[in-house]
Design an enzyme around this catalytic site. Structure first.
Site, short mmCIF file in Angstrom:
data_model
loop_
_atom_site.label_atom_id
_atom_site.label_comp_id
_atom_site.label_asym_id
_atom_site.label_seq_id
_atom_site.Cartn_x
_atom_site.Cartn_y
_atom_site.Cartn_z
N ASP A 215 85.36 -17.95 -17.19
CA ASP A 215 85.09 -18.76 -18.38
C ASP A 215 85.98 -20.01 -18.35
O ASP A 215 87.19 -19.90 -18.41
CB ASP A 215 85.37 -17.91 -19.62
CG ASP A 215 85.34 -18.72 -20.91
OD1 ASP A 215 84.72 -19.82 -20.90
OD2 ASP A 215 85.93 -18.28 -21.91
N ASN B 271 85.80 -22.61 -20.59
CA ASN B 271 86.02 -23.32 -21.86
C ASN B 271 86.51 -22.44 -23.01
O ASN B 271 86.54 -22.87 -24.16
CB ASN B 271 84.74 -24.06 -22.28
CG ASN B 271 83.59 -23.10 -22.54
OD1 ASN B 271 83.75 -21.88 -22.39
ND2 ASN B 271 82.44 -23.63 -22.93
N ASP C 96 85.30 -19.77 -24.54
CA ASP C 96 84.43 -19.15 -25.56
C ASP C 96 84.18 -17.67 -25.28
O ASP C 96 83.39 -17.03 -25.95
CB ASP C 96 83.10 -19.91 -25.68
CG ASP C 96 82.25 -19.83 -24.41
OD1 ASP C 96 82.73 -19.27 -23.39
OD2 ASP C 96 81.10 -20.33 -24.42
N ASP D 120 67.83 -16.17 -9.54
CA ASP D 120 66.99 -15.07 -9.99
C ASP D 120 65.66 -15.64 -10.47
O ASP D 120 65.64 -16.62 -11.21
CB ASP D 120 67.68 -14.33 -11.14
CG ASP D 120 67.75 -12.83 -10.89
OD1 ASP D 120 66.69 -12.24 -10.65
OD2 ASP D 120 68.86 -12.26 -10.93
N ASP E 259 63.02 -10.60 -9.59
CA ASP E 259 63.20 -9.46 -10.48
C ASP E 259 61.92 -8.62 -10.57
O ASP E 259 60.83 -9.17 -10.73
CB ASP E 259 63.58 -9.99 -11.88
CG ASP E 259 64.00 -8.90 -12.83
OD1 ASP E 259 64.96 -8.18 -12.50
OD2 ASP E 259 63.37 -8.78 -13.89
N GLU F 210 63.16 -7.43 -5.75
CA GLU F 210 63.61 -6.16 -6.35
C GLU F 210 62.37 -5.30 -6.53
O GLU F 210 61.45 -5.69 -7.25
CB GLU F 210 64.29 -6.43 -7.70
CG GLU F 210 64.81 -5.14 -8.32
CD GLU F 210 65.19 -5.28 -9.79
OE1 GLU F 210 66.08 -4.55 -10.23
OE2 GLU F 210 64.57 -6.10 -10.50
N HIS G 214 74.57 -5.69 -10.55
CA HIS G 214 74.77 -5.83 -12.00
C HIS G 214 74.13 -4.70 -12.81
O HIS G 214 74.40 -4.55 -13.99
CB HIS G 214 74.22 -7.17 -12.47
CG HIS G 214 72.73 -7.27 -12.28
ND1 HIS G 214 72.15 -7.31 -11.03
CD2 HIS G 214 71.70 -7.32 -13.17
CE1 HIS G 214 70.83 -7.38 -11.17
NE2 HIS G 214 70.53 -7.39 -12.45
N ASP G 215 73.25 -3.91 -12.17
CA ASP G 215 72.56 -2.81 -12.86
C ASP G 215 73.11 -1.45 -12.47
O ASP G 215 72.61 -0.43 -12.93
CB ASP G 215 71.06 -2.82 -12.52
CG ASP G 215 70.29 -3.89 -13.28
OD1 ASP G 215 70.75 -4.29 -14.37
OD2 ASP G 215 69.24 -4.32 -12.78
#
Length: 553
Positions: free
Chosen positions: A20, A22, A24, A97, A198, A252, A325-326
């Site tokens: 990150d 900035n 947030d 993606d 995907d 995928e 990521h899954d």
């Protein structure tokens, strides 16, 4: 067109959790730019970016409301163009993606589609009349409940295989397909280097969308996974778009066998370069599916990987990954993230980078990041996890009982912030992170890894260097040894006079390995190992817990 995608190593960036810039609490594109030199140091050639398009974030960016714009939290199109330039300057390619099985319900196409039955965009989605008070069929969504949502405005239901806010696109509609191809060209003309697609094998549904009478597992799956026109659509996509660029494509494809998989990647069929298969990812799923976690066996692991190697060799190409990521973190799932975290992380890396196929590294894997176990469901962010938790609560399970499988298989295991250093929030953000950091970040972080020449990071770096130096590691044929052994995974690779031997002990016990005589008689040179190795290879060797070695001969 080059084979760079066979020879390259892919690093997957989940932008929300990477860095990150900035404050947030959400990772962003400028954050990725700031860490490109780190990725260059590791030696990767290709970055796969999880979705960065405009999205209301019902499913962390996999619900796209505008394919031509960037998600506000991630930055601007200018930031993306800078990222592309800076990556290319460092010899790193970027693949995006591509999410075109469904869009967001906030996409202009769907906003129009739901207005009326005669709207020109109506047919961009899959609408059906209900059966009395019931949905059009009995299919269920990946994220629990029915795959259909009733829309009062036109008194019909739309199909959503995923979240309610992710209506499925209707690929039968030629205009929709043209829009998708136009969008793909737009990104490729911008200079991106390819697509990870995907759930691309879901885009064709069986005519009539019948009820699933078997009712096993995910209801309806067999009527849309590898559907009747999927290859026709992908060949059209290849003709119209992919064949015109020197790019990499990876699909995928849940629910494929090697026989089906070969149809997607066979060079003569002009569809995709490679696919992700999920057979290995289901190795610890019991009869009840993903959340029914059962022990896995090394013999099954070997059988699955070899079957896929055999199934695609010479015709297509494999992708090699153990997490994303899954999926849970590889060292927690396939290694030992307690006593032998470093050793087993290196062992798993040895497998990924010496098997045939393109290796994928998921962010944090190269420093041995682990699964997380939050005390409360309130700390979880993943829609799949939260929906399932609530469903199980209703069935009378206790929070403790439900959290156990979540600790093992929940998608947020992979989504906790990248651990850069031992300062607050692991150096990921100066703000409040969108999801909590794994509490072990003081022990496990990039800064520490870079200061320790024996770290998991430098082991990955060396594996990547070896792959670039020895074509046998990329292209070599595989011959399995000790197939029935539940602790030892071993194989040789051979290519144009080059040979390597890979020996790995997938257990926490010391194991004696008897090396085949013909190998002992060869002149062996060790290329890499995760323990100090003093002697040359004898006919009997004791392997330490999670020990891995690679020899050239």
């Amino acid at each position: 067109m080059g084979n760079w995608w066979k020879e390259g190593v892919v690093y997957q960036v989940y932008p929300r959790s990477f860095y990150d810039s900035n404050g947030d609490g959400i990772g962003d594109l400028k954050g990725i730019i700031q860490k490109l030199d780190y990725l260059k140091e590791l030696g990767v050639d290709i970055i796969w970016l999880n979705p960065i398009y405009k999205s209301p974030n019902a499913d962390n960016g996999y619900d796209i409301s505008d394919y031509y714009d960037i998600m506000d939290e991630f930055g601007t199109m200018e930031d993306f163009e800078n990222l592309l330039d800076e990556a290319h300057k460092r010899g790193i390619k970027i693949i995006m993606d591509l999410v075109v099985n469904h869009s967001s319900d906030e996409h202009i196409w769907f906003i129009e589609s739901r207005k009326s039955k005669d709207n020109p965009y109506r047919d961009y989605y899959i609408w059906r009349k209900g059966r009395g008070e019931n949905a059009p069929n009995n299919w269920t969504s990946f994220f629990s409940g029915s795959a259909w949502e009733y829309d009062e405005n036109t008194d019909e239901y739309y199909l959503h295989l995923f979240a309610v806010k992710q209506p499925d696109l209707n690929w039968e509609n030629e205009n929709l397909r043209k829009e998708v191809y136009k969008m793909m060209k737009w990104w490729l003309d911008k200079g991106i280097d390819g697509f990870r697609m995907d759930v691309i094998n879901f885009i064709s549904k069986v005519d009539g969308l019948p009820d699933d009478e078997d009712n096993k597992g995910l209801v309806g799956f067999k009527y849309y996974a590898n559907g009747p026109r999927v290859h026709e659509y992908l060949q059209e996509m290849n003709r119209e778009v992919l064949s015109k660029y020197d790019i990499m494509t990876v699909g995928e494809t849940p629910g494929v066998t090697p026989e089906i998989g070969r149809l997607y990647v066979d060079n003569d069929r002009n569809e995709l370069n490679m696919i992700f298969q999920f057979e290995l990812m289901d190795i610890d799923s019991g009869k009840g599916g993903k959340w029914d976690v059962v022990p896995w066996k090394l013999t099954d692991f070997k059988r699955i990987m070899y079957k896929w190697y055999e199934g695609l060799k010479e015709k297509g190409w494999n992708s090699v990954y153990l997490n994303n990521h899954d999926q849970p973190r590889l060292v927690s799932r396939f290694g030992n993230d307690k006593e032998y975290r470093v050793e087993s992380a290196k062992l798993l890396a040895t497998f990924i980078h010496t098997w045939q196929g393109t290796p994928y590294i998921y962010q944090g894997e190269e420093i041995g990041m682990t699964n997380v176990a939050f005390d409360s469901i309130d700390d979880y962010r993943d829609i799949e996890t939260i929906n399932w938790y609530n469903e199980m609560l209703e069935k009378g399970l206790t929070p403790k009982e439900i959290l156990e499988p979540i600790y093992k298989k929940g998608r947020d295991n992979a989504r906790t912030p990248m651990q850069w250093d031992d300062t607050e929030n692991a150096g990921f953000t100066k703000g409040i992170p969108w999801i909590k950091v794994n509490p072990n970040y003081k022990e496990i972080n990039v800064k520490k890894a870079l200061e320790d020449k024996n770290s998991v990071f430098y082991y990955y770096k060396k594996l990547i260097e070896l792959r670039k130096k020895y074509p046998v590691i990329v292209y070599g044929d595989i011959n399995l040894l000790f197939e029935d052994d539940e602790k030892i995974f071993a194989y040789t690779r051979s290519f144009e006079g080059q040979n390597i031997l890979v020996l790995m002990n997938f257990s926490k016990d010391e194991v004696e390995i008897e090396i085949p005589k013909k190998l002992i008689e060869s002149k062996m040179e060790i290329l890499i190992g995760n323990y100090e190795v003093k002697d040359c290879l004898q006919d009997k060797v004791i392997f330490k817990p999670y020990e891995a070695r690679v020899y050239k001969y």
